[in-house]
Enzyme design. Structure first.
Site, PDB file in Angstrom:
ATOM      1  N   SER A 149      10.550  14.205   0.560  1.00 41.86           N
ATOM      2  CA  SER A 149      10.374  12.823   1.002  1.00 41.86           C
ATOM      3  C   SER A 149      11.540  12.416   1.889  1.00 41.86           C
ATOM      4  CB  SER A 149      10.310  11.891  -0.212  1.00 41.86           C
ATOM      5  OG  SER A 149      10.274  10.534   0.206  1.00 41.86           O
ATOM      6  N   HIS A 150      11.277  11.462   2.742  1.00 43.06           N
ATOM      7  CA  HIS A 150      12.341  10.904   3.574  1.00 43.06           C
ATOM      8  C   HIS A 150      13.322  10.070   2.750  1.00 43.06           C
ATOM      9  CE1 HIS A 150       9.780  12.210   6.811  1.00 43.06           C
ATOM     10  NE2 HIS A 150      10.712  11.886   7.670  1.00 43.06           N
ATOM     11  N   SER A 151      12.938   9.714   1.566  1.00 43.93           N
ATOM     12  CA  SER A 151      13.767   8.884   0.691  1.00 43.93           C
ATOM     13  C   SER A 151      14.066   9.622  -0.613  1.00 43.93           C
ATOM     14  CB  SER A 151      13.044   7.571   0.378  1.00 43.93           C
ATOM     15  OG  SER A 151      13.661   6.901  -0.695  1.00 43.93           O
TER      16      SER A 151
ATOM     17  N   ASP B  82       5.833  13.657   2.333  1.00 47.57           N
ATOM     18  CA  ASP B  82       5.388  12.287   2.568  1.00 47.57           C
ATOM     19  C   ASP B  82       4.960  11.997   4.008  1.00 47.57           C
ATOM     20  OD1 ASP B  82       7.973  12.217   3.676  1.00 47.57           O
ATOM     21  OD2 ASP B  82       8.655  10.537   2.451  1.00 47.57           O
TER      22      ASP B  82
ATOM     23  N   SER C 240       7.194  14.642   9.756  1.00 45.85           N
ATOM     24  CA  SER C 240       8.399  15.433   9.983  1.00 45.85           C
ATOM     25  C   SER C 240       8.856  16.136   8.708  1.00 45.85           C
ATOM     26  CB  SER C 240       9.525  14.567  10.565  1.00 45.85           C
ATOM     27  OG  SER C 240       9.872  13.524   9.678  1.00 45.85           O
TER      28      SER C 240
END
Length: 127
Positions: free
Chosen positions: A8-10, A66, A69
């Site tokens: 995930s980006h987070s 997610d 990228s």
């Protein structure tokens, strides 16, 4: 047992998804690669490689992501890895939360990685 990697980006989102999935399937190994190495929003190929290495099992590793990228960096991480059997690592193109929970449950009852991917078809993105 098949293991999971949540990309995930987070970091907070990745940790939350892992927490939810482990509530349903506490015996499944789940690793996360959330955020960048310096704590920003984004994905990091090295973090993903480490998560795959930590999750690796002869039964397989299922990667869930997610955003686009995160998929690209997951594919790149796999390209750079030389110390694993890449045929045992697969990327699920499905909704990350639902896919992680369903994937963990399927893994916990001994399904193969291909059986898990088939079960996740109903959560597939870009049908």
């Amino acid at each position: 047992m098949v293991s999971l990697v949540i990309v995930s980006h987070s970091e907070k989102i990745a940790k939350g998804i892992k927490e939810l999935a482990l509530q349903m399937a506490p015996d499944v190994k789940i690793e996360i690669a959330g955020g960048t190495g310096d704590g920003r929003i984004g994905t990091d190929c090295l973090n993903i490689m480490n998560a795959i290495n930590n999750a690796y099992s002869d039964d397989g590793v299922l990667i869930l992501f997610d955003l686009g990228s995160a998929l690209m960096n997951s594919e790149m991480a796999l390209d750079f890895m030389e110390n694993i059997d890449k045929s045992k690592v697969k990327i699920a193109k499905c909704a990350i939360v639902e896919g992680a929970i369903a994937g963990a449950v399927e893994a916990s009852i001994g399904k193969t990685i291909d059986e898990i991917l088939e079960a996740l078809e109903s959560y597939r993105i870009n049908k």
